[in-house]
Design a protein around this motif. Structure first.
Motif, mmCIF file in Angstrom:
data_model
loop_
_atom_site.group_PDB
_atom_site.id
_atom_site.type_symbol
_atom_site.label_atom_id
_atom_site.label_comp_id
_atom_site.label_asym_id
_atom_site.label_seq_id
_atom_site.Cartn_x
_atom_site.Cartn_y
_atom_site.Cartn_z
ATOM 1 N N HIS A 238 9.658 -9.567 9.610
ATOM 2 C CA HIS A 238 9.719 -11.014 9.364
ATOM 3 C C HIS A 238 10.319 -11.716 10.579
ATOM 4 N N GLY A 239 9.719 -12.819 10.926
ATOM 5 C CA GLY A 239 10.194 -13.571 12.095
ATOM 6 C C GLY A 239 11.633 -14.042 11.960
ATOM 7 N N SER A 240 12.142 -14.132 10.745
ATOM 8 C CA SER A 240 13.521 -14.589 10.531
ATOM 9 C C SER A 240 14.547 -13.468 10.686
ATOM 10 N N ILE B 124 6.357 -8.808 21.448
ATOM 11 C CA ILE B 124 6.046 -10.016 22.231
ATOM 12 C C ILE B 124 7.119 -10.247 23.287
ATOM 13 N N LEU B 125 8.364 -10.035 22.901
ATOM 14 C CA LEU B 125 9.462 -10.157 23.860
ATOM 15 C C LEU B 125 9.345 -9.103 24.962
ATOM 16 N N ILE B 126 9.043 -7.863 24.539
ATOM 17 C CA ILE B 126 8.930 -6.766 25.527
ATOM 18 C C ILE B 126 7.779 -7.057 26.489
ATOM 19 N N GLY C 165 -1.520 -10.651 20.919
ATOM 20 C CA GLY C 165 -0.609 -10.111 19.921
ATOM 21 C C GLY C 165 -0.294 -11.156 18.886
ATOM 22 N N GLY C 166 -0.045 -10.710 17.687
ATOM 23 C CA GLY C 166 0.425 -11.616 16.645
ATOM 24 C C GLY C 166 -0.659 -12.270 15.831
ATOM 25 N N ILE D 60 6.611 -10.913 13.166
ATOM 26 C CA ILE D 60 6.749 -10.145 14.413
ATOM 27 C C ILE D 60 5.698 -9.037 14.348
ATOM 28 N N PRO D 61 4.760 -9.027 15.320
ATOM 29 C CA PRO D 61 3.669 -8.049 15.217
ATOM 30 C C PRO D 61 4.100 -6.635 15.600
#
Ligand code: NI
Length: 383
Positions: A193-195, A204-206, A237-238, A244-245
């Motif tokens: 979960h994005g939260s 995505i951050l990586i 992605g996503g 969060i994928p």
């Protein structure tokens, strides 16, 4: 300009316009192949067709002894729509000759007709190579594997060039065009979960860190004196703002002009990519997709081309390029196998013309310079 060029020019111009209206992409050049064969048949130039699917190798035997010279043209178009307002624009949706390969093909036919006409006083043998699939996959390598370079002493290739003034020829010794390799990076995280990012591993951050860090290979790991481009052209992605994928996929291209750097860069990339992913608790897979080699021109053959161009151009219409180009060209395989040179023939009128653009267009008259250059290279090589 050779008078025989004018004799066959209208025929070559019609061929160019016909190929332009019916563009075909990599390994689908069936109608283009038929049009070339019809031209060769009319001029009674013998050929073998169907090499690497749609390729053709034609042979003109001079009456006098001499070297065997190969002249190469590529035949393929691009998967894009042409601006319908262009002269004799493409009739096929999603297909366009936006790089000038229609001109290369028609120009080589014109050169062949001229050389065939002078067969009685011609030294050596001329091979006309019509190659499929320069833009994608590459047709030069399978044609070489099929034996088209057997007995060939040297080779010449040329590209109509939108950023060079019309009527001019540009040459270069040594590296001229880059190896256009590609890569795929799969970044695997843990979705969630994005939260609640702290219980997930966010790919995505990586992937974002990787995109930025790849430029440190260019700026900090390879000599500043060595040309290198790493570009990420795709990032996928996503599915939704609050998810969060599991995975992000990056794709890009690597351009180098030196085979040592070329071998080294993917090793450095893989190490960096995996290290970053692991440091964030994820994983990464790195796939290197080698494409064409660096195009390196032979010094002596380039000198022959310079003298050949000087036979019909003024000194100001002829120059050596100061810099190579980071684009790729599969003539590189031919240049790796036999002494060769690749040349640019200018087509620019007032403004630079962008290749691979829906407005790409060049005047038919430039076919004459291309053909005359090819003819003179053959004559000069046997002088
Ligand atoms: Ni091209």
């Amino acid at each position: 300009m050779n008078k025989t060029i004018d004799l066959f020019y209208d025929e070559a111009k019609a061929l160019r316009q016909s190929i332009h209206q019916e563009p075909e992409i990599a390994f689908e050049e069936v109608k283009t192949n038929q049009k070339i064969r019809a031209f060769l048949d009319k001029h009674q130039i013998p050929y073998v067709s169907g090499i690497a699917k749609t390729g053709i190798l034609a042979t003109i035997e001079g009456k006098l002894p001499g070297k065997t010279i190969l002249l190469r043209a590529d035949m393929d178009a691009l998967p894009m729509d042409e601006n319908p307002n262009n002269p004799y624009a493409s009739k096929i949706p999603g297909r366009m000759h936006a790089c000038g390969h229609d001109g290369h093909t028609a120009g080589l036919c014109l050169a062949g007709a001229v050389l065939n006409q002078m067969k009685q006083e011609l030294k050596g043998t001329v091979k006309l190579l019509f190659q499929p699939a320069e833009e994608a996959i590459g047709g030069a390598e399978p044609m070489i594997k099929a034996g088209v370079l057997e007995g060939v002493d040297m080779a010449f290739g040329a590209h109509l060039w939108g950023s060079s003034p019309g009527g001019r020829v540009y040459l270069k010794k040594g590296p001229m065009m880059a190896s256009p390799d590609n890569f795929i990076i799969k970044v695997k995280g843990v979705g969630g979960h994005g939260s609640k990012p702290h219980v997930a591993v966010d790919p995505i951050l990586i992937a974002s860190q990787i995109v930025i860090a790849l430029q440190t290979i260019v700026s900090r790991q390879i000599s500043p004196l060595e040309p290198l481009v790493i570009s990420v052209g795709k990032m996928h992605g996503g599915t939704a703002p609050n998810i969060i994928p599991e995975e992000v996929v990056l794709e890009g291209t690597i351009r180098t002009l030196n085979n040592v750097v070329r071998a080294d860069v993917p090793i450095k990339m893989e190490k960096l990519v995996k290290g970053i992913a692991e440091s964030y608790g994820g994983q990464a897979e790195f796939t290197y997709l080698p494409a064409y080699p660096v195009l390196v021109n032979d010094n002596e053959v380039t000198d022959i081309a310079y003298r050949a161009a000087g036979r019909f151009l003024n000194p100001e219409q002829l120059a050596f390029l100061d810099q190579p180009d980071m684009g790729g060209e599969d003539f590189a395989y031919i240049a790796q196998a036999v002494p060769s040179t690749f040349m640019y023939v200018g087509i620019m009128e007032d403004q630079p013309i962008s290749h691979h653009h829906p407005d790409f267009h060049f005047e038919d008259k430039h076919l004459k310079v291309l053909s005359e250059l090819m003819v003179q290279c053959v004559l000069e090589a046997n002088r």
